[in-house]
Design a protein around this motif. Structure first.
Motif, PDB file in Angstrom:
ATOM      1  N   HIS A 121       0.837  -1.205   0.000  1.00  0.00           N
ATOM      2  CA  HIS A 121       0.000   0.000   0.000  1.00  0.00           C
ATOM      3  C   HIS A 121       0.868   1.250   0.000  1.00  0.00           C
ATOM      4  O   HIS A 121       1.914   1.285   0.643  1.00  0.00           O
ATOM      5  N   ASP A 131       6.306   1.967   6.571  1.00  0.00           N
ATOM      6  CA  ASP A 131       4.917   1.473   6.445  1.00  0.00           C
ATOM      7  C   ASP A 131       4.162   2.354   5.476  1.00  0.00           C
ATOM      8  O   ASP A 131       3.625   3.365   5.872  1.00  0.00           O
ATOM      9  N   ASP A 132       4.121   2.050   4.229  1.00  0.00           N
ATOM     10  CA  ASP A 132       4.609   0.834   3.628  1.00  0.00           C
ATOM     11  C   ASP A 132       5.550   1.197   2.476  1.00  0.00           C
ATOM     12  O   ASP A 132       5.652   0.481   1.506  1.00  0.00           O
ATOM     13  N   GLU A 146      -5.111   1.444   2.664  1.00  0.00           N
ATOM     14  CA  GLU A 146      -4.912   0.371   3.661  1.00  0.00           C
ATOM     15  C   GLU A 146      -5.067   0.941   5.051  1.00  0.00           C
ATOM     16  O   GLU A 146      -5.694   0.349   5.922  1.00  0.00           O
ATOM     17  N   GLU A 147      -4.469   2.118   5.271  1.00  0.00           N
ATOM     18  CA  GLU A 147      -4.481   2.699   6.618  1.00  0.00           C
ATOM     19  C   GLU A 147      -5.881   3.161   7.031  1.00  0.00           C
ATOM     20  O   GLU A 147      -6.154   3.298   8.212  1.00  0.00           O
ATOM     21  N   GLU A 167       4.333  -5.744   4.442  1.00  0.00           N
ATOM     22  CA  GLU A 167       3.878  -4.775   5.432  1.00  0.00           C
ATOM     23  C   GLU A 167       4.992  -4.409   6.406  1.00  0.00           C
ATOM     24  O   GLU A 167       6.080  -4.987   6.368  1.00  0.00           O
ATOM     25  N   ALA A 168       4.699  -3.479   7.301  1.00  0.00           N
ATOM     26  CA  ALA A 168       5.649  -3.094   8.351  1.00  0.00           C
ATOM     27  C   ALA A 168       4.861  -2.682   9.577  1.00  0.00           C
ATOM     28  O   ALA A 168       3.855  -1.990   9.465  1.00  0.00           O
TER      29      ALA A 168
HETATM   30 ZN   LIG Z   1       0.911  -0.731   6.548  1.00  0.00          ZN
END
Ligand SMILES: [Zn+2]
Length: 759
Positions: free
Chosen positions: A127, A139-140, A172-173, A199-200
């Motif tokens: 994302h 992220d990300d 995504e967030e 992801e992170a």
């Molecule tokens: Zn993320």
């Protein structure tokens, strides 16, 4: 000739050395690999090359949430980069709603490599949006940069057998919206056979494969055969299912897709804050992410993805060198086999009169005393750290002191327990008592939670075989070494995953391992025993004192504190709100305005979202409006259609309806999927309260269309709100008062206007 106490001393030193060496090996092996240079061979993944891309994506370090101009810039950079690599980038625009009833306009970027066989496609998903509070370099951004470097390497390969789809998704967030839009609306979605998601949840650490699909035995097998430095086990997956985090893979799995999820989780304090920046992003994590993604996409592109179904696996890496795996359903059988070996060997020993049953009983007491001793020591250290204010957050700036203190407690507890109870149990009784308890753990976990049972079952099999074949020299150290090999990666990584509160749990796991060394304790020479116990006590005391004195926060390990200005348009009252979920406010900030001592609900309809209020001037903001355009009665109640607008142009607008009145809600014609979310950030939105909340985070000038169906014919009270980033000008004094070791997080600093209306 060596005396028996000299032998005992050697065994004790060997047991402690084995466990210590494996803790150290875990600490080293779960570091990410070295980044490859810019001029690495074209077929390789190079973090050096990907860092150049990441630098461009992060730019000046602005946050780039969904729908923002900053995110449009990131999107253009991705499209331009794909163009340069020879891909034809495609945009998918959609309005999407997620499981926690957040909606937004999103634009996904897609690219495709056609396959030679026309089979099911491989999806590589990342994302490109960040949270409003930070630039999301890790992220990300790291995932996006890795996917672009993977895209470059794939272009240099011969054409793949299966098609490969690259998805750079937006939202995504917000609520996994890009993945939702892709799976529910894009024509390529039905082609997909397997997903790799990057992801992170932090800025550093090894790229852990922490989630797979439940019938994904074949994909674990492929992972094991394809990845050079695998860091994964079925315990992480079991733990992840309990953690309050979600990623896009949740959405893909809901559609029945198989997949692998990779993330690095070190440095959580920087996650979703301004410190998730380029400088803090770890080139090694980028290399590991990219190595994993490239290897898996290549491997999946060769597989017949339509044909696969497989039993769920139990699996684990051995010091990130290789993955060992077998079907999960074997675990009960293996556990029973291990228990039988132990029971038969114990029966023989008892029958021959070499040991009395009471000795095993005292061995069990000694084992339990060690476990309880570690638990008690952990509770004492935790209480001391809590009283000192040193653990204001789960992850502290200087964790080494606390980690050393907690990890020394098993040495003290098992040493004291073996010394006390060894007199009655004898060396042999301690050994049997410990392995009896391991056997019980093996049997119960194998049936109740087979994914976490393998350390118990495998170590018990080894102990049982040593006992059956009467190999006394091996019986002490070999099962202990196996137990340590399987538990130390978990012992080590639990801190990154869950922080200070789990350190007692890590210590208890280490106690299970060290308690099997009980026999060495009572055979060892008393001066050595004393020296080890004194050394362990010294580490515990010194580590606890140092941890209590060390500052919990630093600019690199900041505290997360959001500042809001909230205007209630009905009462015309303004308020400053400081949301800090961990204890009182930083003193500098607390002194900058007359903040209340206890937090209150930041929004009346989300009682779980708490913040410290302080009075603030009333400022002239026009409140959000809901204009009703159409109303009709239905079989079950009333349908109201209208438009929610923020006259001041805030991007975020939402409303909340009494839970017992609402039947259905659509925003811009879209329903939210009716599924449960385990996301903690979303918890205030979804927790059972009197209200149901609906939010659009990309409300344009024309607002968002809403359709609400309510039961009954009576009027319905509705909360309206809008939110924009930052504080009005008088808030600058608060910004200035927030110390360098405190930063906004997640949705960040906001100006929020609330109002009420009646439908
Ligand atoms: Zn993320």
């Amino acid at each position: 000739m060596m005396s028996s106490t000299e032998m005992g001393s050697m065994k004790l030193v060997a047991a402690l050395a084995i466990v210590g060496a494996l803790v150290l090996a875990s600490a080293l092996r779960y570091q990410p690999p070295h980044p490859h240079p810019v001029d690495a061979p074209a077929a390789e993944f190079s973090a050096g090359r990907a860092r150049e891309v990441l630098r461009e994506l992060v730019g000046a370090g602005e946050p780039h949430p969904t729908g923002s101009a900053a995110n449009a810039r990131v999107r253009r950079a991705i499209v331009a980069h794909l163009d340069r690599l020879g891909y034809r980038a495609e945009l998918q625009e959609a309005f999407a709603c997620g499981a926690v009833r957040l909606c937004a306009d999103v634009t996904n970027v897609l690219a495709r490599l056609d396959g030679t066989d026309g089979g099911k496609a491989v999806l590589l998903s990342v994302h490109y949006d960040s949270v409003p509070a930070g630039p999301g370099a890790s992220d990300d951004g790291v995932g996006v940069a890795a996917a672009l470097e993977v895209a470059r390497a794939l272009k240099a390969d011969p054409p793949p057998k299966n098609p490969i789809i690259l998805l750079f998704n937006e939202g995504e967030e917000e609520d996994l919206l890009g993945a939702e839009a892709f799976t529910s609306g894009h024509p390529w979605a039905k082609d997909v056979g397997a997903v790799v998601n990057l992801e992170a949840r932090g800025t550093t650490g090894a790229s852990l494969m922490f989630e797979t699909s439940d019938d994904g035995g074949w994909i674990i097998d492929l992972f094991a055969r394809s990845v050079a430095r695998p860091a994964s086990n079925s315990i992480y997956y079991t733990v992840y299912k309990l953690l309050p985090n979600d990623t896009d893979l949740t959405v893909y799995k809901r559609r029945g897709l198989a997949g692998l999820n990779f993330a690095f989780i070190g440095g959580e304090a920087r996650y979703h804050t301004p410190r998730d920046d380029f400088a803090h992003s770890d080139p090694g994590s980028l290399q590991h992410h990219g190595d994993n993604a490239l290897a898996m996409v290549r491997a999946l592109a060769r597989e017949d993805l339509g044909a696969h179904r497989g039993a769920e696996m139990v699996f684990f890496d051995v010091l990130a060198l290789a993955i060992v795996r077998w079907p999960l359903r074997w675990m009960p059988l293996l556990a029973v086999a291990a228990a039988l070996l132990l029971v038969i060997a114990a029966g023989r020993t008892l029958w021959r009169g070499e040991l009395r049953a009471s000795a095993i009983g005292w061995g069990v007491v000694g084992f339990m005393a060690g476990v309880l001793g570690t638990g008690a020591a952990g509770a004492l250290i935790s209480a001391a750290l809590k009283a000192s204010g040193a653990v204001a957050y789960r992850w502290v700036a200087y964790p080494a002191f606390a980690r050393a203190a907690f990890l020394a407690t098993p040495v003290l507890a098992t040493g004291v327990a073996a010394t006390w109870f060894g007199l009655r149990a004898s060396a042999s009784g301690l050994w049997w008592g410990a392995w009896a308890m391991w056997g019980i753990a093996a049997l119960s976990t194998a049936f109740a939670a087979p994914g976490v049972s393998y350390p118990f079952v495998v170590a018990c099999l080894v102990a049982g075989l040593c006992a059956i074949f009467r190999a006394p020299r091996l019986a002490l150290l070999l099962p202990l070494a196996v137990a340590a090999l399987l538990w130390t990666p978990i012992v080590w990584l639990l801190y990154d995953a869950l922080g200070i509160p789990i350190l007692t749990g890590s210590a208890v796991l280490l106690t299970l391992v060290l308690a099997t060394a009980g026999p060495a304790w009572i055979d060892a020479e008393p001066p050595l025993r004393r020296a080890v116990l004194i050394a362990a006590s010294a580490v515990i005391v010194a580590g606890t004192i140092a941890a209590a004195l060390a500052p919990p926060f630093s600019p690199d390990n900041p505290r997360k504190v959001n500042l809001w200005y909230r205007l209630n348009a009905d009462s015309q009252q303004g308020a400053w709100l400081a949301s800090a979920d961990t204890g009182p406010l930083p003193p500098q900030l607390a002194a900058a305005a007359p903040f209340a001592r206890t937090p209150v609900a930041a929004l009346e309809w989300m009682p779980k979202l708490r913040a410290y209020p302080a009075p603030a001037p009333r400022m002239a903001f026009s409140p959000p409006e809901l204009s009703v355009e159409d109303q009709r009665t239905t079989a079950t109640g009333r349908m109201v259609r209208g438009r929610l607008v923020s006259p001041r142009g805030a991007p975020i607008a939402g409303f909340a309806v009494p839970r017992d009145r609402v039947l259905s809600v659509r925003m811009n014609g879209v329903f939210s999927p009716d599924v449960a979310s385990k996301n903690l950030v979303a918890a205030p939105m979804t927790d059972a309260t009197a209200w149901r909340s609906y939010v659009c985070t990309t409300t344009g000038a024309s607002g968002v269309e809403i359709e609400v169906e309510v039961n009954g014919t009576g009027p319905v009270d509705v909360h309206l709100w809008d939110a924009s980033p930052g504080l009005p000008q008088p808030g600058n004094a608060l910004f200035a008062a927030r110390p360098a070791w405190a930063v906004p997080f997640d949705e960040g600093d906001r100006t929020v206007i609330v109002a009420k209306t009646r439908l």
